[in-house]
Design a protein around this motif. Structure first.
Motif, PDB file in Angstrom:
ATOM      1  N   GLY A  64       0.844  -1.136   0.143  1.00 44.85           N
ATOM      2  CA  GLY A  64      -0.058  -0.042   0.131  1.00 44.85           C
ATOM      3  C   GLY A  64       0.881   1.253  -0.061  1.00 44.85           C
ATOM      4  O   GLY A  64       2.150   1.329   0.180  1.00 44.85           O
ATOM      5  N   TRP A  70      -3.017   1.428   5.015  1.00 51.17           N
ATOM      6  CA  TRP A  70      -4.001   0.240   4.761  1.00 51.17           C
ATOM      7  C   TRP A  70      -4.593  -0.197   5.873  1.00 51.17           C
ATOM      8  O   TRP A  70      -3.974  -0.221   6.979  1.00 51.17           O
ATOM      9  CB  TRP A  70      -3.275  -0.827   4.165  1.00 51.17           C
ATOM     10  CG  TRP A  70      -3.908  -2.448   3.972  1.00 51.17           C
ATOM     11  CD1 TRP A  70      -3.946  -2.979   5.040  1.00 51.17           C
ATOM     12  CD2 TRP A  70      -4.877  -2.745   3.128  1.00 51.17           C
ATOM     13  NE1 TRP A  70      -4.550  -4.050   4.589  1.00 51.17           N
ATOM     14  CE2 TRP A  70      -5.412  -4.015   3.445  1.00 51.17           C
ATOM     15  CE3 TRP A  70      -5.441  -1.940   1.859  1.00 51.17           C
ATOM     16  CZ2 TRP A  70      -6.206  -4.537   2.822  1.00 51.17           C
ATOM     17  CZ3 TRP A  70      -6.356  -2.770   1.231  1.00 51.17           C
ATOM     18  CH2 TRP A  70      -6.675  -4.086   1.716  1.00 51.17           C
ATOM     19  N   TYR A  85      -8.999  -0.434  -2.721  1.00 48.88           N
ATOM     20  CA  TYR A  85      -7.954   0.426  -2.065  1.00 48.88           C
ATOM     21  C   TYR A  85      -7.647   1.533  -3.166  1.00 48.88           C
ATOM     22  O   TYR A  85      -7.451   2.614  -2.981  1.00 48.88           O
ATOM     23  CB  TYR A  85      -6.631  -0.568  -1.590  1.00 48.88           C
ATOM     24  CG  TYR A  85      -5.859   0.556  -1.006  1.00 48.88           C
ATOM     25  CD1 TYR A  85      -5.796   1.076   0.325  1.00 48.88           C
ATOM     26  CD2 TYR A  85      -4.416   0.558  -1.849  1.00 48.88           C
ATOM     27  CE1 TYR A  85      -4.634   1.835   0.494  1.00 48.88           C
ATOM     28  CE2 TYR A  85      -3.417   1.051  -1.098  1.00 48.88           C
ATOM     29  CZ  TYR A  85      -3.497   1.763  -0.029  1.00 48.88           C
ATOM     30  OH  TYR A  85      -2.580   2.552   0.499  1.00 48.88           O
ATOM     31  N   THR A  89      -8.378   5.237  -3.264  1.00 47.85           N
ATOM     32  CA  THR A  89      -7.410   6.470  -3.080  1.00 47.85           C
ATOM     33  C   THR A  89      -7.287   7.253  -4.146  1.00 47.85           C
ATOM     34  O   THR A  89      -7.283   8.648  -4.000  1.00 47.85           O
ATOM     35  CB  THR A  89      -6.051   5.531  -3.154  1.00 47.85           C
ATOM     36  OG1 THR A  89      -5.789   4.523  -2.107  1.00 47.85           O
ATOM     37  CG2 THR A  89      -4.539   6.635  -2.821  1.00 47.85           C
TER      38      THR A  89
END
Length: 494
Positions: A64, A70, A85, A89
């Motif tokens: 990450g 994370w 994720y 982001t």
């Protein structure tokens, strides 16, 4: 229609492309940046691969981003969680508004002032000018995976699947499945398919080092609870970086000891159903190829229970009913999965040229693992072979930001790494013996045994060199050969 001019063109909206856009645009709303993505969705690898059980082979605190902790429950995460994720982001930072989907880079030519990009778009061909080109296209061909020439494969009566293009709706229930391969994809697929298949066989030419790791990091959970998400993430990230670095160094200095330790742990976890010498002992030292990670020992469990087996042998031929090996085994199959690896591709398949002259990337030398000799204003995001991909890609993005800021401050229009002296030893860029890299030795750039033309495999060393090192070492700077917008100019768009 006027030609659109950009400060930076980022190619690829995957894990590294989002990272590059964040660092290059942070606190610089005046910097004109666009991300060109050939596909219709962001996520790169994590959107392309849809095979059952797809997951990371690195821990998420290091895979990450450093700037966005994370917070998922699992340290070894599944593909859909990683994809969420990446997309979250991009949305949270506003980077998703910079992405232009369906824009495939076909060619890029440096004209002495900027890169002129030829793009294939849903509305036809388009040309765009960019002062800096940042390739975040990965290292493999998205269109197709590697398919070895296997005698008789066309005669097989069942399904033949390559994991890179897993068929939607395929149901393994009750089927006999042979997975050809022993790398990260194979060790992921076997336990997942074994959940419902009648039987799964992992057919390997030679073994791979396989290491079990808990899917949850209890220390990371504790750190976040006591320190908060951001500080807990930072602490866990450094813990994992230092532990990974130490393990790699021990593997390099005492390979026999580490090999015995890995084999002993795997043999104990699986039990008597495997022959450790035949099925768990690779022909190479640890980290001559990447180690395979199995969360919570899921592969070992299905091998121990008999739901799956390992066969170490070479294929003699495929028949209508299954696989015949050179050792005389007959493996009946309803499905054959070719987990046989990737096809390496440079620059996402785009043709690069300098003033119309084609560039052979194999003639260039990697410069600090960021740029390539003889190619101006070009960064390439390539990760580590012994650690999480994102660790190096984030350093590359930060270094590129430093270099752009330096060029603006000094009034330079271009920066180009110089080639190494003629008398230095030449090495291949990726010092792994993996098959997909061996097949690509003649198309990938080279490196040497000394800085700055060496790709270090150390985050700690790279963090110092790329974060605070000299920006001018073996680097030429110059002015545009013709009028071109400065790096922070806001040009008229098409």
């Amino acid at each position: 229609m006027t030609l659109e001019h950009l400060d930076v063109a980022i190619v690829g909206a995957g894990l590294s492309g989002i990272c590059a856009a964040y660092h290059l645009s942070r606190d610089r709303p005046d910097r004109q940046i666009a991300i060109f993505e050939a596909r219709d969705a962001m996520g790169g690898t994590w959107d392309l691969f849809r095979y059952p059980g797809i997951r990371s082979d690195s821990d998420m605190p290091t895979l990450g981003y450093s700037f966005r902790p994370w917070t998922g429950e699992k340290a070894i995460a599944d593909g859909p969680s990683i994809l969420r994720y990446i997309r979250d982001t991009a949305a949270e930072t506003g980077i998703d508004r910079q992405i232009r989907y369906g824009h495939r880079l076909i060619a890029a030519d440096w004209d002495g002032a900027a890169w002129r990009l030829e793009l294939e778009t849903p509305d036809g061909a388009r040309a765009i000018s960019a002062k800096w080109l940042f390739l975040c296209t990965g290292y493999y061909d998205y269109a197709e995976g590697y398919r070895p020439d296997i005698p008789g494969l066309a005669d097989f009566a069942g399904d033949v699947i390559h994991p890179q293009h897993w068929p939607e709706g395929y149901d393994p229930a009750g089927k006999r499945i042979v997975v050809v391969g022993s790398g990260a994809t194979a060790v992921t697929l076997v336990p997942e398919l074994a959940r419902s298949a009648a039987h799964v066989t992992m057919l390997q030419r030679s073994p791979t080092y396989i290491v079990a790791m808990p899917s949850r990091d209890k220390l990371a959970d504790l750190a976040r609870r006591w320190l908060g998400d951001r500080r807990g993430h930072a602490l866990t990230r450094w813990k994992n970086i230092l532990m990974g670095t130490a393990f790699y160094r021990i593997s390099q200095s005492r390979p026999d000891f580490v090999a015995r330790m890995i084999r002993k742990a795997a043999s104990k976890a699986i039990g008597p159903r495997v022959d450790p010498d035949r099925d768990l002992t690779p022909r190479y030292a640890p980290w001559d190829q990447r180690l395979c990670l199995v969360p919570d020992g899921d592969l070992f469990r299905v091998l121990r229970d008999g739901r799956a087996e390992i066969v170490t042998d070479r294929i003699e031929r495929i028949t209508a009913e299954g696989v015949m090996t050179e050792g005389g085994s007959v493996l009946p199959a309803d499905t054959i999965v070719l987990a046989t690896g990737l096809k390496v591709q440079v620059a996402g398949g785009a043709c690069l040229s300098l003033k119309g002259e084609p560039v052979q990337m194999s003639d260039s030398f990697a410069y600090r693992g960021v740029m390539y000799s003889g190619l101006p204003n070009l960064s390439v995001a390539l990760g580590y072979i012994n650690a999480s991909w994102t660790l190096k890609c984030e350093l590359i993005a930060r270094y590129t930001r430093r270099l752009l800021d330096h060029m603006e401050a000094e009034g330079w229009d271009w920066a180009m790494p110089e080639p190494p002296p003629d008398d230095v030893p030449v090495r291949t860029t990726f010092e792994l013996s993996a098959g997909y890299l061996e097949r690509a030795r003649d198309i990938i750039p080279k490196q040497t045994d000394r800085s700055p033309w060496r790709m270090l495999q150390s985050y700690v060393a790279d963090r110092r060199l790329l974060g605070r090192g000299d920006l001018t070492e073996a680097m030429s700077f110059g002015h545009a050969e013709k009028a071109s917008p400065p790096l922070s100019h806001r040009p008229e768009s098409a």
